[in-house]
Design an enzyme around this catalytic site. Structure first.
Site, PDB file in Angstrom:
ATOM      1  CE  LYS A  35      16.313 -18.521  -8.916  1.00  0.00           C
ATOM      2  NZ  LYS A  35      17.563 -19.170  -8.008  1.00  0.00           N
ATOM      3  CE1 TYR A 260      -6.810 -29.010  15.659  1.00  0.00           C
ATOM      4  CE2 TYR A 260      -6.158 -27.209  13.956  1.00  0.00           C
ATOM      5  CZ  TYR A 260      -6.946 -28.392  14.432  1.00  0.00           C
ATOM      6  OH  TYR A 260      -7.857 -28.929  13.619  1.00  0.00           O
TER       7      TYR A 260
END
Length: 372
Positions: A35, A260
């Site tokens: 899956k 940042y």
């Protein structure tokens, strides 16, 4: 040259991991769970490594069609069953088994016209409380299915919520095994019980009868109960490597910040590297300073905030590193080095499953090695 980031899928390792699953459950048949596009590895890339399984388990019909297109003629199982009545037409045409977890799915079967009776997996809700029939309702559902000409075989299936750890101080599957056994006592049919964690941890216990196991995350080299056991302790090998390179270096002085938000501030002179990998590549933005990473096979740490296209690493343990040095985000590094995806995931507060599934489409993926 293209941006220096790539994912490698190690097919020999995945084949090895399938054999480890078989060794854990020598008397059971094995579903290879593919899956989520084989947990991010790519169904087509891992197919040859997994074709020694007894069947493929997945979620949607498009994935099932891909497996059939690869030439697989053996069992395929839809783990959540059909999502609407017309899905049964494709199940009939492609000979796909499917889970039945609610009355509506039985109603669809009862109205379905087919010349090929279906093999269904009756889902018992033994305590996960997501899908399935509870207690006495299991027998009612079994009786309805057994009376249908559209059904020729019924396998009983359940899923464990705590196979990877103890629950309230007790073994994690004991309460669910008791519930499952009570609900299915004397019902005929095979049992499909064990996910990766249960396969590795619990199959030797008395009362756990598994005709089928579902090998999922273990196939791809991640430990289902990390950090109690590492993948290496379970004898698993990493199925994926995510690697890149240093594209720049910087020399910091005390008080200099990185990235940042200035989340990392140097306390002393240090040299850092900038890696061509960021959250747009699937690396977790929430990974904090200190997340393990390899540079030229040497273990070091990330520093500062992960940005869209770049992240920063501390080069103190690897002073010889420079432009073009290989960076291993997880998996196999140079000089036989290794960084488990589980370690990286734990630092980021998540699981190896998520990191492998989250590798972004912009990252080139290559198959490493061949079988045979």
């Amino acid at each position: 040259m293209p941006r220096p980031i790539e994912a490698l899928v190690h097919v020999q390792a995945i084949h090895h991991n399938l054999n480890r699953a078989r060794a854990q459950a020598p008397d059971a048949r094995v579903w290879a769970v593919v899956k989520a596009n084989a947990y991010g590895h790519g169904i087509e890339r891992v197919f040859d490594a997994l074709r020694g399984a007894d069947g493929f388990a997945l979620l949607d019909l498009a994935e099932a069609e891909r497996v059939r297109a690869l030439g697989w003629r053996g069992p395929i199982l839809l783990l959540e069953g059909c999502f609407e009545a017309r899905d049964l037409e494709l199940c009939s045409r492609l000979n796909i088994s499917h889970v039945v977890h609610c009355d509506q799915q039985i109603d669809w079967l009862a109205s379905h016209k087919t010349h090929q009776p279906h093999h269904v997996f009756l889902k018992v809700n033994s305590g996960m409380n997501r899908l399935g029939f509870v207690g006495p309702a299991v027998r009612g559902a079994w009786a309805r299915l057994n009376a249908l000409p559209q059904v020729d075989e019924i396998t009983l299936i359940t899923h464990f919520s705590d196979a990877d750890a103890d629950r309230f101080g007790k073994k994690g599957i004991a309460h669910q095994m008791a519930s499952f056994n009570a609900a299915t006592q004397d019902l005929p049919g095979e049992r499909c019980l064990a996910n990766s964690a249960a396969t590795l941890r619990h199959l030797a216990e008395a009362g756990v009868r598994a005709d089928w196991i579902r090998a999922g995350i273990l196939l791809y080299g991640s430990s289902p109960d990390f950090p109690e056991h590492s993948a290496a302790q379970w004898g698993l090998q990493p199925g994926m490597t995510l690697r890149s390179q240093l594209i720049a270096t910087q020399n910091l002085q005390p008080g200099d910040s990185v990235g940042y938000g200035s989340h990392f501030v140097a306390e002393h002179p240090m040299r850092i590297g900038i890696v061509a990998c960021g959250y747009a590549d699937g690396y977790p933005r929430v990974a904090p300073t200190g997340t393990p990473i390899l540079v030229d096979g040497v273990r070091t740490r990330t520093i500062g905030r992960v940005s869209m296209d770049m992240l920063s690493v501390d080069l103190t343990p690897v002073p010889q590193a420079g432009l073009g040095s290989e960076v291993t985000l997880w998996g196999r590094g140079p000089h036989d080095s290794l960084l488990s995806v589980d370690e990286v995931a734990r630092s980021a507060g998540t699981l190896g499953y998520e990191l492998m599934c989250a590798v972004a489409p912009r990252v080139p993926v290559h198959v490493d090695g061949t079988l045979g």
